[in-house]
Design an enzyme around this catalytic site. Structure first.
Site, PDB file in Angstrom:
ATOM      1  N   HIS A 472       0.834  -1.209   0.000  1.00  0.00           N
ATOM      2  CA  HIS A 472       0.000   0.000   0.000  1.00  0.00           C
ATOM      3  C   HIS A 472       0.870   1.261   0.000  1.00  0.00           C
ATOM      4  O   HIS A 472       0.700   2.148  -0.852  1.00  0.00           O
ATOM      5  CB  HIS A 472      -0.902  -0.021   1.242  1.00  0.00           C
ATOM      6  CG  HIS A 472      -1.777   1.170   1.378  1.00  0.00           C
ATOM      7  ND1 HIS A 472      -3.119   1.163   1.040  1.00  0.00           N
ATOM      8  CD2 HIS A 472      -1.524   2.443   1.808  1.00  0.00           C
ATOM      9  CE1 HIS A 472      -3.636   2.365   1.262  1.00  0.00           C
ATOM     10  NE2 HIS A 472      -2.690   3.155   1.725  1.00  0.00           N
ATOM     11  N   GLU A 473       1.801   1.317   0.943  1.00  0.00           N
ATOM     12  CA  GLU A 473       2.644   2.514   1.030  1.00  0.00           C
ATOM     13  C   GLU A 473       3.547   2.648  -0.188  1.00  0.00           C
ATOM     14  O   GLU A 473       3.837   3.754  -0.646  1.00  0.00           O
ATOM     15  CB  GLU A 473       3.469   2.510   2.324  1.00  0.00           C
ATOM     16  CG  GLU A 473       2.638   2.545   3.595  1.00  0.00           C
ATOM     17  CD  GLU A 473       1.593   3.664   3.615  1.00  0.00           C
ATOM     18  OE1 GLU A 473       1.818   4.717   2.983  1.00  0.00           O
ATOM     19  OE2 GLU A 473       0.545   3.481   4.258  1.00  0.00           O
ATOM     20  N   HIS A 476       1.766   4.401  -2.939  1.00  0.00           N
ATOM     21  CA  HIS A 476       1.900   5.861  -2.800  1.00  0.00           C
ATOM     22  C   HIS A 476       3.272   6.316  -3.307  1.00  0.00           C
ATOM     23  O   HIS A 476       3.401   7.342  -3.971  1.00  0.00           O
ATOM     24  CB  HIS A 476       1.782   6.271  -1.326  1.00  0.00           C
ATOM     25  CG  HIS A 476       0.394   6.284  -0.785  1.00  0.00           C
ATOM     26  ND1 HIS A 476      -0.655   6.929  -1.404  1.00  0.00           N
ATOM     27  CD2 HIS A 476      -0.125   5.740   0.357  1.00  0.00           C
ATOM     28  CE1 HIS A 476      -1.756   6.791  -0.672  1.00  0.00           C
ATOM     29  NE2 HIS A 476      -1.458   6.068   0.399  1.00  0.00           N
ATOM     30  N   HIS A 479       3.437   6.668  -6.931  1.00  0.00           N
ATOM     31  CA  HIS A 479       2.740   7.889  -7.349  1.00  0.00           C
ATOM     32  C   HIS A 479       3.709   9.074  -7.319  1.00  0.00           C
ATOM     33  O   HIS A 479       3.672   9.959  -8.183  1.00  0.00           O
ATOM     34  CB  HIS A 479       1.556   8.129  -6.410  1.00  0.00           C
ATOM     35  CG  HIS A 479       0.461   8.962  -6.992  1.00  0.00           C
ATOM     36  ND1 HIS A 479      -0.682   9.273  -6.287  1.00  0.00           N
ATOM     37  CD2 HIS A 479       0.316   9.578  -8.191  1.00  0.00           C
ATOM     38  CE1 HIS A 479      -1.468  10.023  -7.030  1.00  0.00           C
ATOM     39  NE2 HIS A 479      -0.888  10.230  -8.195  1.00  0.00           N
TER      40      HIS A 479
END
Length: 681
Positions: A472-473, A476, A479
C-alpha cells in the site's frame, strides 16, 4: 547562530542533492525556518512589486516557484517529527507551527498578491493555457478565496487567529496520543500467562523488556506488539487489560484530548462559516471527487446497507463459534475477543494463520518482490546505496532508475518501530518532482512503517496484513516516483484526497495473485516458494469477515463526518457524540472507558478531516481499476502504461474523474468492489 554555517540554508553538496542528515543538528532548525520565511517573503514581495501587468508567468508561475527553501526545510523537519522525534524537536514544532501558519496567512491574505492572481484568473478565457496551467491557475485562485482573500479585515483577523490556534491544537493532540501510547506497558516477569502467543511475539516482548532494563516481557500499545497479543494470547483478562488501555488512549488520563477534540471541531466549523460554507465538510469536499457531504453520506449508506446484513451473519457465526470453542468458550463476545476468536475461526475454516504464513514473508524478500513488480509494470530498477545520508541507522536508501538508466528518484525506506516514531505507516517525500528550465527535477520519496524488528534468531517476518501495508505505502511511493508534471504543487500525490488512495490500494491487489506471490513469497530458511494451497487459502480468506471489516471502516468515515459535517458547537460530551455514529455500526457491546475520537489522529492531527471516507471511496476505484489488469494480465505492460500515463504521472494536473475515465474508459462502478468483497453474489 551564524546562518552561514547552517547546513539547512546551504546548497546540499551531497549525492543527488539529498538531505545532509549527518550535518543537521536540532539547533539549526529555528534559525533556518526564520531565514527561509524571510526569503519566501522576499519572493512574494518581488511578485507584488513587479510593475508589469500581471500575467501567468510573472504571477502564477512565480508564485508556484516561491518558497522552495522553506518547503525543503519543512519537509525535512516535519518528516523527522513523525519518524525520529524527541522532546526538543517537539518543542521546535510547537514554536515553528504558528509561525508557518502565520506566514501562510500572510500570503493568502496579501491583498496586492490576490489582486494580481485575480486579474489573471478573470482574464483566463483570453489566455492560451495548457490543461496543467489552467489547473494551476484555478488552484491558486482558490488557495486565496478558500483562505479568506475575499473577506473584510475583521474576518481576516479572526481567520488568522483560528489558523494559529488550530496549528497548536492539532500538534498538542498528536503529542498527547504519542505520550499516552508510550506511557502504557504490560510488564510480565515470566511467561506463565503467555500461552497462545507465538515465539516471535514473545521474543520481541523479551527484547523490549531488555531495552527497558526489565526482566521478563514487556508489551506496548505499538501495533507490532499490540496486534499479535490481541490475536493470539489465550489469557482473556490480559487481552481485556490491553484492549482497554488501547481504547482509552488520551481519554480521561494525563494526556486527555477531549477538550482538544471539541475545540478543533468547533474552530474548523467557525472557519468554514467565515468563508461562506455550511460546515467544514462542505468546505473540504469542494476540493474532492465526492464534491458534497450528501454524496459521501449517500455513498456510506449504500455500502452500509449491503455490508450490515453480511456483518451481522459473520458476527453471529463468530459468537456461536466462541460459545462452542473447546479451549476457551465465552458466552458473550467483547471487543477484546474479536481478533482472538476471528483468528481461531479463520484457522478452522482455512487452516491459515499468520504464524503459518510469516516464514514466507521475510521483509527483505517482500521489498525485493515489490521492486520486481514495479520493474515488470513500469521498468524501474532499485539499487541500494550507502552514498545517501540517513536520519537513523535503520533507514535503507535506494537509487531508482528508469529503463534507459536515467535517474527516476531517490527512495528512503524506514521499517521498524522505535521510541521517537509514531505508529502506523505512511509515505512522504523530502523533495518533489517538477520541471525547471528544461530539467526534470526528480523526487526524493520515503516510506515509513512499523514492522517487527529482526531478533537474535529470526529475520523480520511479516504478517500477511503487513505485506499488504508495505505494498500500500509503496503504491503511494510509485505515485511520487513516476510523477512528471511541470509544476511542483501539482506533482505526485498532490491530488484530491479521495483520489490519492487509488495508487496505493490498487497495488495491494498483487499480494493476492499467484503470479506475484511466487516472486517474493519464499520460506526464509528453505527458500521454498509458498505452496499453491496457501495461495488459494489467502485468496479464499481475503473475504473472511469482509462485512465486519467494511462496517468498521465505514464507522470511522461516518464518525469523521459526524464531527465535520454538522454544526458541532452544541457538543459537550465527546464519547456520547461518537456513540451516536457507532450505534449504527457496532455489533460489539460498548466499552465505557474507551473513546476513539481522542486518539483518532487521522482526522484530528493528519489531513483526513471530512476525508476518511476516501479509503472506502478509493477501494471502489481500485477494484474497478484492477479489473482491467485482471482482464489483460496483471503484468500487462500496455495496461500499466495506460495507468502510468493517465494516473500515476499526472498528479493533480486535471480533475481526477477525467484522468480515471481516460484510463478506464468509463467512470468507476461500485459493483467491482461489492463483488470482490463477497457482499453480492
Amino acid at each position: 547562530m551564524n546562518t552561514n554555517t547552517n547546513p539547512l540554508l546551504a546548497n546540499f553538496e551531497t549525492f543527488q542533492d539529498t538531505a545532509p542528515f549527518s550535518l543537521i543538528k536540532e539547533a539549526h532548525y529555528e534559525s533556518a525556518f526564520e531565514k527561509a520565511i524571510e526569503e519566501a517573503r522576499k519572493e512574494i514581495n518581488a511578485i507584488t512589486e513587479n510593475s508589469a501587468q500581471p500575467n501567468f508567468e510573472n504571477t502564477i508561475e512565480a508564485l508556484d516557484a516561491s518558497g522552495e527553501l522553506l518547503g525543503r526545510i519543512s519537509s525535512i523537519f516535519f518528516n523527522l517529527n513523525s519518524a525520529e522525534t524527541n522532546d526538543e524537536i517537539q518543542r521546535i514544532a510547537r514554536e515553528v507551527s504558528p509561525k508557518l501558519s502565520e506566514f501562510g496567512n500572510d500570503v493568502t491574505l496579501n491583498e496586492e498578491l490576490f489582486a494580481r492572481v485575480k486579474a489573471v484568473y478573470e482574464n483566463r478565457a483570453t489566455l492560451d493555457l495548457t490543461e496543467e496551467q489552467k489547473t494551476l491557475l484555478e488552484k491558486q485562485y482558490k488557495r486565496f478565496s478558500r483562505n479568506g482573500a475575499n473577506l473584510n479585515e475583521d474576518k481576516k483577523k479572526r481567520l488568522r487567529e483560528i489558523d494559529s490556534e488550530l496549528s497548536q491544537l492539532t500538534l498538542a493532540f498528536g503529542e498527547n496520543v504519542l505520550a499516552a501510547t508510550n506511557a502504557y506497558e504490560l510488564h510480565l516477569e515470566d511467561d506463565s500467562r503467555l500461552s497462545g502467543l507465538p515465539e516471535s511475539a514473545k521474543e520481541a516482548a523479551a527484547e523490549t523488556a531488555k531495552a527497558k532494563n526489565k526482566e521478563g516481557y514487556v508489551f506496548t500499545l505499538d501495533y507490532p506488539s499490540y496486534i499479535p497479543f490481541m490475536t493470539y494470547a489465550d489469557d482473556r483478562e490480559l487481552r481485556e487489560e490491553l484492549s482497554k488501555a488501547f481504547g482509552a488512549k488520551a481519554y480521561k488520563d494525563d494526556y486527555d484530548n477531549q477538550e482538544n477534540v471539541l475545540k478543533i471541531a468547533q474552530l474548523r466549523y467557525e472557519r468554514a462559516q467565515l468563508l461562506g460554507y455550511e460546515t467544514h465538510a462542505h468546505f473540504v469536499l469542494e476540493e474532492r471527487m465526492a464534491k458534497t457531504p450528501e454524496t459521501v453520506n449517500n455513498f456510506s449508506q449504500e455500502i452500509l446497507e449491503k455490508a450490515k446484513p453480511a456483518a451481522q451473519r459473520e458476527f453471529d457465526e463468530l459468537q456461536e463459534f466462541a460459545r462452542n470453542y473447546a479451549d476457551n468458550p465465552v458466552e458473550s463476545l467483547k471487543k477484546w475477543d474479536a481478533a482472538y476468536y476471528s483468528e481461531k475461526l479463520k484457522q478452522k475454516l482455512y487452516s491459515l494463520d499468520d504464524e503459518l504464513l510469516k516464514p514466507y514473508f521475510k521483509l527483505e524478500n517482500v521489498i525485493n518482490g515489490v521492486f520486481e513488480i514495479a520493474s515488470r509494470l513500469y521498468g524501474l530498477s532499485f539499487e541500494e546505496t550507502q552514498e545517501i545520508q540517513k536520519y537513523h541507522p535503520d533507514v535503507l536508501t535506494y537509487v531508482v532508475k528508469n529503463e534507459d538508466n536515467s535517474l527516476n528518484s531517490i527512495f528512503y525506506a524506514d521499517f521498524f518501530p522505535r521510541k521517537g516514531k509514531r505508529n502506523g505507516a505512511w509515505m512522504t517525500s523530502f523533495k518533489n518532482q517538477w520541471h525547471d528550465n528544461g530539467h526534470n527535477i526528480r523526487p526524493h520519496v520515503s516510506n515509513v512503517c512499523n514492522f517487527t524488528k529482526p531478533t537474535a534468531t529470526k529475520p523480520s517476518l511479516l504478517t500477511f496484513n503487513e505485506v499488504t501495508t508495505l505494498f500500500h505505502e509503496f503504491g503511494h511511493a510509485l505515485h511520487g516516483m513516476l510523477a512528471d508534471t511541470k509544476y511542483r504543487s501539482l506533482s505526485g500525490t498532490s491530488v484530491f484526497w479521495d483520489f490519492v488512495e487509488l495508487p496505493s490500494q490498487v497495488l495491494e491487489n498483487w499480494c493476492y495473485e499467484k503470479e506475484a506471490l511466487e516472486i517474493f513469497a519464499r520460506h526464509y530458511e528453505t527458500d521454498e516458494v509458498i505452496p499453491l494451497e496457501y495461495i488459494e487459502k489467502i485468496k479464499a480468506a481475503a473475504n473472511f469477515q469482509e462485512g465486519l471489516q467494511t462496517l468498521r471502516q465505514l464507522s470511522f468515515g461516518m464518525m469523521d463526518m459526524s464531527w465535520h459535517g454538522i454544526d458541532p458547537t452544541a457538543i459537550t460530551d465527546v464519547k456520547a457524540h461518537e456513540r451516536k455514529t457507532f450505534d449504527q455500526t457496532d455489533l460489539y457491546p460498548d466499552v465505557e472507558s474507551s473513546c476513539m475520537s481522542t486518539s483518532f489522529a487521522h482526522i484530528f492531527q493528519g489531513g483526513y478531516s471530512a476525508g476518511y471516507y476516501s479509503y472506502k471511496w478509493a477501494e471502489v476505484l481500485d477494484a474497478d481499476a484492477f479489473e482491467l489488469f485482471q482482464e489483460n494480465g496483471i503484468f500487462d505492460r500496455p495496461t500499466a502504461k495506460k495507468f502510468r500515463d493517465n494516473v500515476l504521472s499526472r498528479g493533480g494536473t486535471e480533475d481526477p474523474m477525467l484522468l480515471y475515465t481516460r484510463f478506464r474508459g468509463s467512470e468507476p462502478k461500485i459493483d467491482a468492489l461489492l463483488k470482490r468483497a463477497g457482499l453480492v453474489a
